[in-house]
Scaffold this active site. Structure first.
Site, PDB file in Angstrom:
ATOM      1  N   ALA A  33       7.718   7.789  -0.638  1.00 20.90           N
ATOM      2  CA  ALA A  33       6.911   8.800   0.043  1.00 20.90           C
ATOM      3  C   ALA A  33       6.178   8.033   1.139  1.00 20.90           C
ATOM      4  O   ALA A  33       5.431   7.090   0.865  1.00 20.90           O
ATOM      5  CB  ALA A  33       5.926   9.433  -0.925  1.00 20.90           C
ATOM      6  N   SER A  34       6.423   8.434   2.374  1.00 22.07           N
ATOM      7  CA  SER A  34       5.891   7.664   3.503  1.00 22.07           C
ATOM      8  C   SER A  34       4.376   7.761   3.568  1.00 22.07           C
ATOM      9  O   SER A  34       3.766   8.661   2.988  1.00 22.07           O
ATOM     10  CB  SER A  34       6.490   8.191   4.810  1.00 22.07           C
ATOM     11  OG  SER A  34       7.885   8.183   4.728  1.00 22.07           O
TER      12      SER A  34
END
Ligand SMILES: C[S@@+](CC[C@H](N)C(=O)[O-])C[C@H]1O[C@@H](n2cnc3c(N)ncnc32)[C@H](O)[C@@H]1O
Length: 394
Positions: free
Chosen positions: A96-97
């Site tokens: 998850a950036s």
């Protein structure tokens, strides 16, 4: 209080907006979508060169702190089969950036209500949920190559109330022809060679936005506008955004030990060009990477107090290497080069060409994607006698 309305998360989102990374029209989505629903029970954190697992059940506070922190959260390693055995992996293959990076992409993609978006690289499903919150779930399609990740994202989207987002398990490089035309293709996985399929599935005037990388310049965000003739042109809008690549286009990062052998006998010369010129400036890096295909570099910081450090230039394919060895207090530094390529000579020639051309910024390089592939050219070079450089990027 839900974690999305906790003061620290609200503060993080508001900082990103205040810094101008994204407009405040996205604030409601960031505060509504419960990030912990999308992050799996097992996440991964760095431990030296490895990644080790962190289970929510074992340390719920640390897990939550990371989920709602400012960093990225690694959610899969080694394509789901940890290389170091149970609980120990080597390479992050899904994450998850960082919130500011997600925000930057939404902003650069100029995504607005009324649009239909195709996301490539569903991962956790979190970005798809943000899009769904603002555009309506029926306007969001997302493709994930890994079946387990896709299943997890599907379930999380349903739990969070965005169950009608279309999650497709497939190779995103092919896009989703049945759903075209889209207003945007938003890839959250880097495409060193932008697939033409994405271009053909976006309406004229629409955008293809994707992280981009080359071995020498591992970061960048590319924005392409689709023309009526079905081609797309544009350029890099950022040189710091770094993502994992599409599975078929992975750039294998090598270590020095994989390329350099004790028995190698290098040529030795010296230079007065400090290696920082070749490695520190994103605009120079892009130009060098374009002309020195396949070359990676690695900075090895000083370990003792003598202030010595070095930069390695590595080409694993031809097993060529070069080494710039810095030491303080001198004006010329030794260069070692080995193999069929002379990587230092190539890189410095490319750097000289770039300075002679007026040090063009990355925005002066035009990318064009057509059925024939991806072309890159320098537009309006300052010194016309240097000519226009065009060709395929490695
Ligand atoms: C950085 S993650 C995406 C993060 C995601 N947008 C989120 O919100 O969690 C990149 C994802 O792209 C996926 N991926 C890699 N190659 C792909 C391909 N060819 N087609 C579709 N997905 C791909 C990876 O499995 C990974 O889950």
């Amino acid at each position: 209080m839900s974690s999305t309305t906790s003061p620290s998360w609200v503060g993080l989102v508001d900082d990103v907006i205040a810094e101008g990374v994204v407009g405040k029209q996205w604030r409601a989505a960031f505060l509504a979508v419960p990030r912990e629903v999308f992050i799996p029970e097992v996440i991964w954190r760095e431990a030296g060169d490895d990644l080790v697992s962190l289970r929510r059940a074992e340390d719920p506070e640390e897990w939550l702190r990371r989920v709602y922190g400012s960093g990225y959260v690694v959610t899969q390693v080694d394509d789901g089969s940890p290389a170091g055995g149970e609980g120990r992996g080597r390479v992050a293959t899904s994450s998850a950036s960082r919130v500011d990076i997600v925000a930057l992409m939404l902003d650069a993609g100029k995504v607005e209500p009324g649009m239909r978006v195709l996301e490539i690289g569903t991962g956790t499903g979190y970005t798809a949920a943000l899009l769904a919150h603002r555009l309506g779930p029926e306007n969001v399609t997302t493709i994930e190559i890994d079946p387990e990740l896709a299943a997890h994202a599907r379930a999380a989207l349903a739990t969070a109330g965005y169950g009608t987002v279309r999650v497709i398990t497939a190779d995103g490089a092919r896009g989703h022809a049945a759903g075209r035309p889209f207003d945007r293709v938003l890839s959250t996985v880097a495409a060193p060679q932008v697939p033409n399929a994405w271009v053909t599935q976006v309406r004229p005037g629409g955008l293809v936005l994707t992280p981009w990388s080359s071995p020498y310049q591992p970061a960048g965000l590319l924005s392409l506008t689709v023309a009526a003739d079905g081609t797309a042109t544009g350029g890099l809008v950022n040189t710091t955004v770094s993502f994992m690549q599409l599975r078929d286009q992975r750039i294998r990062r090598v270590t020095v030990a994989e390329v350099v052998r004790d028995t190698d006998i290098p040529d030795i010369s010296d230079t007065d060009l400090h290696a920082s010129h070749l490695c520190n400036d994103g605009h120079a890096r892009f130009a060098i990477g374009f002309q020195v295909p396949g070359c990676q570099w690695e900075y090895v910081p000083a370990t003792g107090d003598d202030g010595r450090w070095c930069v390695w230039f590595l080409d694993p394919v031809s097993r060529s290497w070069a080494r710039f060895a810095y030491q303080p207090g001198v004006r010329r530094w030794p260069i070692h080069q080995f193999g069929p390529r002379r990587l230092w000579d190539e890189a410095t020639a490319a750097y000289q060409w770039w300075t002679n051309a007026g040090r063009p910024p990355v925005t002066q390089w035009r990318f064009t994607v057509t059925p024939a592939g991806q072309q890159v050219e320098l537009v309006n070079p300052i010194r016309q006698e240097q000519g226009t450089r065009a060709g395929e990027l490695a």
